[in-house]
Design a protein around this motif. Structure first.
Motif, PDB file in Angstrom:
ATOM      1  N   ALA A  65     -29.637 -15.540 -11.809  1.00  0.00           N
ATOM      2  CA  ALA A  65     -28.711 -14.451 -11.604  1.00  0.00           C
ATOM      3  C   ALA A  65     -28.675 -13.410 -12.830  1.00  0.00           C
ATOM      4  O   ALA A  65     -28.466 -12.284 -12.547  1.00  0.00           O
ATOM      5  N   LYS A  66     -28.458 -14.196 -14.061  1.00  0.00           N
ATOM      6  CA  LYS A  66     -28.552 -13.242 -15.295  1.00  0.00           C
ATOM      7  C   LYS A  66     -29.779 -12.406 -15.236  1.00  0.00           C
ATOM      8  O   LYS A  66     -29.561 -11.015 -15.606  1.00  0.00           O
ATOM      9  N   LEU A  67     -30.965 -12.866 -15.019  1.00  0.00           N
ATOM     10  CA  LEU A  67     -32.356 -12.218 -15.076  1.00  0.00           C
ATOM     11  C   LEU A  67     -32.149 -11.028 -14.070  1.00  0.00           C
ATOM     12  O   LEU A  67     -32.557 -10.124 -14.306  1.00  0.00           O
ATOM     13  N   ALA A  68     -31.702 -11.223 -12.922  1.00  0.00           N
ATOM     14  CA  ALA A  68     -31.651 -10.282 -11.624  1.00  0.00           C
ATOM     15  C   ALA A  68     -30.726  -9.235 -11.970  1.00  0.00           C
ATOM     16  O   ALA A  68     -31.149  -8.045 -11.996  1.00  0.00           O
ATOM     17  N   SER A  69     -29.759  -9.565 -12.489  1.00  0.00           N
ATOM     18  CA  SER A  69     -28.576  -8.465 -13.028  1.00  0.00           C
ATOM     19  C   SER A  69     -29.014  -7.379 -14.070  1.00  0.00           C
ATOM     20  O   SER A  69     -28.662  -6.082 -13.941  1.00  0.00           O
ATOM     21  N   ARG A  70     -30.028  -7.888 -14.778  1.00  0.00           N
ATOM     22  CA  ARG A  70     -30.591  -7.028 -15.952  1.00  0.00           C
ATOM     23  C   ARG A  70     -32.130  -6.691 -15.749  1.00  0.00           C
ATOM     24  O   ARG A  70     -32.646  -6.061 -16.785  1.00  0.00           O
ATOM     25  N   TRP A  71     -32.766  -6.935 -14.579  1.00  0.00           N
ATOM     26  CA  TRP A  71     -34.216  -6.871 -14.350  1.00  0.00           C
ATOM     27  C   TRP A  71     -34.767  -5.320 -14.867  1.00  0.00           C
ATOM     28  O   TRP A  71     -35.713  -5.346 -15.548  1.00  0.00           O
ATOM     29  N   ASP A  72     -34.073  -4.491 -14.447  1.00  0.00           N
ATOM     30  CA  ASP A  72     -34.571  -3.146 -14.580  1.00  0.00           C
ATOM     31  C   ASP A  72     -34.600  -2.598 -15.967  1.00  0.00           C
ATOM     32  O   ASP A  72     -35.597  -1.950 -16.497  1.00  0.00           O
ATOM     33  N   GLN A  73     -33.526  -2.967 -16.784  1.00  0.00           N
ATOM     34  CA  GLN A  73     -33.360  -2.760 -18.081  1.00  0.00           C
ATOM     35  C   GLN A  73     -34.564  -3.543 -18.943  1.00  0.00           C
ATOM     36  O   GLN A  73     -35.093  -2.984 -19.873  1.00  0.00           O
ATOM     37  N   ILE A  74     -34.706  -4.920 -18.500  1.00  0.00           N
ATOM     38  CA  ILE A  74     -35.803  -5.753 -19.372  1.00  0.00           C
ATOM     39  C   ILE A  74     -37.055  -4.914 -19.180  1.00  0.00           C
ATOM     40  O   ILE A  74     -37.899  -4.957 -20.020  1.00  0.00           O
ATOM     41  N   VAL A  75     -37.484  -4.476 -17.879  1.00  0.00           N
ATOM     42  CA  VAL A  75     -38.878  -3.828 -17.696  1.00  0.00           C
ATOM     43  C   VAL A  75     -38.808  -2.514 -18.365  1.00  0.00           C
ATOM     44  O   VAL A  75     -39.932  -2.499 -18.877  1.00  0.00           O
ATOM     45  N   GLU A  76     -37.888  -2.036 -18.490  1.00  0.00           N
ATOM     46  CA  GLU A  76     -38.077  -0.557 -19.180  1.00  0.00           C
ATOM     47  C   GLU A  76     -38.278  -0.979 -21.095  1.00  0.00           C
ATOM     48  O   GLU A  76     -38.850  -0.340 -21.324  1.00  0.00           O
ATOM     49  N   THR A  77     -37.348  -2.018 -21.291  1.00  0.00           N
ATOM     50  CA  THR A  77     -37.554  -2.229 -22.783  1.00  0.00           C
ATOM     51  C   THR A  77     -38.876  -2.784 -23.064  1.00  0.00           C
ATOM     52  O   THR A  77     -39.406  -2.565 -24.130  1.00  0.00           O
ATOM     53  N   VAL A  78     -39.332  -3.800 -22.362  1.00  0.00           N
ATOM     54  CA  VAL A  78     -40.532  -4.302 -22.528  1.00  0.00           C
ATOM     55  C   VAL A  78     -41.812  -3.105 -22.446  1.00  0.00           C
ATOM     56  O   VAL A  78     -42.667  -3.322 -23.183  1.00  0.00           O
ATOM     57  N   ASN A  79     -41.728  -2.238 -21.261  1.00  0.00           N
ATOM     58  CA  ASN A  79     -42.613  -1.133 -21.327  1.00  0.00           C
ATOM     59  C   ASN A  79     -42.612  -0.187 -22.450  1.00  0.00           C
ATOM     60  O   ASN A  79     -43.628   0.060 -23.058  1.00  0.00           O
ATOM     61  N   LYS A  80     -41.464   0.042 -22.976  1.00  0.00           N
ATOM     62  CA  LYS A  80     -41.361   0.807 -24.266  1.00  0.00           C
ATOM     63  C   LYS A  80     -41.895   0.245 -25.507  1.00  0.00           C
ATOM     64  O   LYS A  80     -42.472   0.835 -26.463  1.00  0.00           O
ATOM     65  N   ALA A  81     -41.906  -1.176 -25.567  1.00  0.00           N
ATOM     66  CA  ALA A  81     -42.577  -1.836 -26.720  1.00  0.00           C
ATOM     67  C   ALA A  81     -44.159  -1.951 -26.677  1.00  0.00           C
ATOM     68  O   ALA A  81     -44.676  -2.269 -27.826  1.00  0.00           O
ATOM     69  N   ASN A  82     -44.774  -1.522 -25.631  1.00  0.00           N
ATOM     70  CA  ASN A  82     -46.158  -1.534 -25.591  1.00  0.00           C
ATOM     71  C   ASN A  82     -46.899  -0.079 -26.112  1.00  0.00           C
ATOM     72  O   ASN A  82     -46.518   0.757 -25.789  1.00  0.00           O
ATOM     73  N   VAL A  83     -47.539  -0.429 -27.237  1.00  0.00           N
ATOM     74  CA  VAL A  83     -48.236   0.610 -28.077  1.00  0.00           C
ATOM     75  C   VAL A  83     -49.672   0.224 -28.038  1.00  0.00           C
ATOM     76  O   VAL A  83     -50.301  -0.554 -28.808  1.00  0.00           O
ATOM     77  N   PRO A  84     -50.833   0.729 -27.292  1.00  0.00           N
ATOM     78  CA  PRO A  84     -51.897   0.394 -27.373  1.00  0.00           C
ATOM     79  C   PRO A  84     -52.451   0.474 -28.596  1.00  0.00           C
ATOM     80  O   PRO A  84     -52.366   1.175 -29.530  1.00  0.00           O
ATOM     81  N   HIS A  85     -53.311  -0.309 -28.959  1.00  0.00           N
ATOM     82  CA  HIS A  85     -54.101  -0.581 -30.107  1.00  0.00           C
ATOM     83  C   HIS A  85     -53.178  -0.963 -31.291  1.00  0.00           C
ATOM     84  O   HIS A  85     -53.702  -1.393 -32.391  1.00  0.00           O
ATOM     85  N   GLU A  86     -51.917  -1.050 -31.039  1.00  0.00           N
ATOM     86  CA  GLU A  86     -51.066  -1.650 -32.112  1.00  0.00           C
ATOM     87  C   GLU A  86     -50.376  -2.887 -31.552  1.00  0.00           C
ATOM     88  O   GLU A  86     -50.493  -4.000 -32.301  1.00  0.00           O
ATOM     89  N   PHE A  87     -49.744  -2.955 -30.363  1.00  0.00           N
ATOM     90  CA  PHE A  87     -48.973  -4.118 -29.868  1.00  0.00           C
ATOM     91  C   PHE A  87     -48.714  -3.998 -28.436  1.00  0.00           C
ATOM     92  O   PHE A  87     -48.393  -2.880 -28.145  1.00  0.00           O
TER      93      PHE A  87
END
Length: 501
Positions: A65-87
């Motif tokens: 239930a905790k994952l479902a309640s925050r899923w959209d925020q998690i997707v956004e945070t993980v996407n922002k951390a993606n930096v091609p050729h760095e991480f």
């Protein structure tokens, strides 16, 4: 191609783990090239709730239930951390299954809806046409008890299988690192080799399954990919092609080929197959085995790589380790190492997170639980500085220390000087070729610092080429390799499948 290091199966406080997602991403950037931080999403065939299973069922349901309640925020945070050729980051979550075994579902893109209450195979189907894979993990458990199910395994959606994590090694029922968690022992019917013996084709990976927000935690499992560049597209292609291998912790560099085709390949060849293996380890090599159809075909003993006389100059690896003591809440280190009469070619960090595999009734989440300040602060040809946190070793057989591995180009007169928390330790390469040196911070039951024995390059490197003129299997000969160092760090290299014309 380049070797990139990752962890695509680890957990934090986004479901029933501990520590913040932001700190988990920071820890991953410190030691890895790519990561997928996994939330627990569902268990479609969970046992019925009884008084005995009340805690087990409750923490799973609350985590889902905790994952479902925050899923959209998690997707956004993980996407922002993606930096091609760095991480590089990938989206993902886990689907438990008693019948099919547990899988973590990893998605190449950011548009990954959350599906709950269905089996791992149904999740993959529901996510179509998105590019996703389902990676079976801790497969060695009892069939029907969340062990691997090779009768239902689908290699088209599972190009790789996790062979090592904090749970242990699932290669075979007698591999090093047995399963000791309360989920039970290994069963030969579910092991990795049982799957390959059925004719299934998949590659090997490692990941931590760490539950305290520390991807890549040293000693708990990592994976390597052979890829052209550090981007989602390139790393994803490497995983699909099975150009992968799993390690326990040390970043053992491996190359494995048959007739020029890399690990994971399917090759059509008759007689005269050329097999090549290249290894650059992080410590003394103890044993290397090339297997053909699951039987040792070539064995290299580490003793054969050593000579009576140590070299006077060249490359050496020296592991600088810190920890011990009795601090259950963590001991903070700040240090610097300098080299005189030589240069530092490379530095590898061996940092750990808190040792947590699953929730317990007394544990409470804290967003800063995984803020350990494990960082490489500066590095030059003659100096390196860092901070880290260590903990009391859980038992006399389980380490919770931290370390750096320095690859030094020098000679027997090269001096290594270290200052850690005001305590100094120095030694020459010549002295360390004879043995280790240590110092304690206090009079008794104290944290300590250790210079390990220096390892000359020929003891941590190996290259071998053989020609195999014998076709054994009716349809497909399978070659794979395992590497073990004297410090009990392993690498498991993905198979190459060779078919007759």
């Amino acid at each position: 191609m380049n070797i990139y290091w990752g962890d695509i199966h680890n957990h934090c406080g986004i479901s029933y783990g501990f520590g913040s997602l932001e700190n988990a991403l920071k820890a991953a950037r410190g030691q890895l090239d790519f990561v997928s931080i996994i939330g627990h999403a569902s268990w479609h065939d969970m046992p019925e709730k009884t008084k005995e299973l009340e805690f087990l069922i409750d923490f799973h349901e609350k985590g889902f239930a905790k994952l479902a309640s925050r899923w959209d925020q998690i997707v956004e945070t993980v996407n922002k951390a993606n930096v091609p050729h760095e991480f590089v980051t990938f989206q993902g979550y886990e689907a438990h299954s008693s019948e099919y075994g547990d899988h973590h579902i990893v998605c190449k893109g950011d548009d990954m809806p959350l599906f709950q209450g269905i089996s791992p195979y149904e999740v993959v189907k529901a996510l179509s046409p998105r590019e996703v894979i389902a990676v079976p993990h801790h497969v060695g458990y009892t069939p029907g008890y969340r062990g691997g199910n090779w009768d239902t395994f689908d290699p088209t959606i599972s190009p790789v299988v996790e062979v090592f994590s904090k749970h242990g090694c699932g290669m075979s029922d007698d591999s090093a690192h047995p399963y000791l968690h309360d989920m039970g022992p290994r069963d030969s019917r579910s092991t990795v080799l049982a799957g390959i013996r059925k004719g299934l084709r998949f590659g090997f990976v490692g990941s931590t399954d760490h539950h305290a927000g520390y991807p890549g935690s040293y000693g708990d499992g990592r994976l390597a990919v052979l890829a052209k560049e550090k981007t989602r597209d390139s790393i994803w292609e490497a995983i699909l092609a099975r150009r992968t291998y799993g390690v326990t912790g040390d970043k053992i560099q491996c190359g494995f080929q048959v007739n020029g085709a890399d690990m994971g390949s399917e090759v059509i060849a008759a007689d005269g197959r050329e097999i090549r293996l290249d290894v650059k380890g992080c410590d003394r090599l103890d044993k290397i085995v090339v297997y053909k159809n699951f039987m040792p075909w070539q064995t290299i003993a580490g003793e054969s790589l050593r000579t009576k006389n140590n070299p006077s100059a060249g490359k050496f690896k020296v592991r600088v380790e810190m920890g011990w003591g009795d601090s259950k809440d963590g001991y903070f280190w700040q240090g610097e190492a300098g080299i005189q009469g030589g240069i530092i070619d490379s530095v590898e960090t061996c940092f750990r997170g808190r040792s947590v595999l699953a929730p317990t009734p007394e544990m409470r989440d804290n967003p800063d639980l995984n803020e350990l300040h494990n960082e490489l602060l500066a590095q030059s040809e003659t100096k390196v500085s860092w901070t880290c946190t260590t903990f009391k070793n859980p038992t006399t057989l389980h380490s919770h220390t931290a370390a750096l591995i320095l690859e030094i180009n020098g000679d027997v007169s090269t001096v290594i000087e270290m200052n850690l928390n005001g305590k100094q330790l120095s030694a020459t390469i010549g002295e360390l070729l004879q043995g280790s040196r240590s110092v304690h911070l206090k009079a008794y039951n104290s944290e300590a610092i250790l210079f390990h024995r220096a390892v000359p390059e020929y003891e941590y490197s190996y290259s071998g080429t053989w020609t195999d003129f014998e076709t054994e299997a009716a349809e497909c000969d399978v070659y794979h390799a395992e590497v073990r160092q004297t410090n009990n760090q392993f690498a498991w290299i993905s198979p190459i499948f060779v078919m007759k014309p």
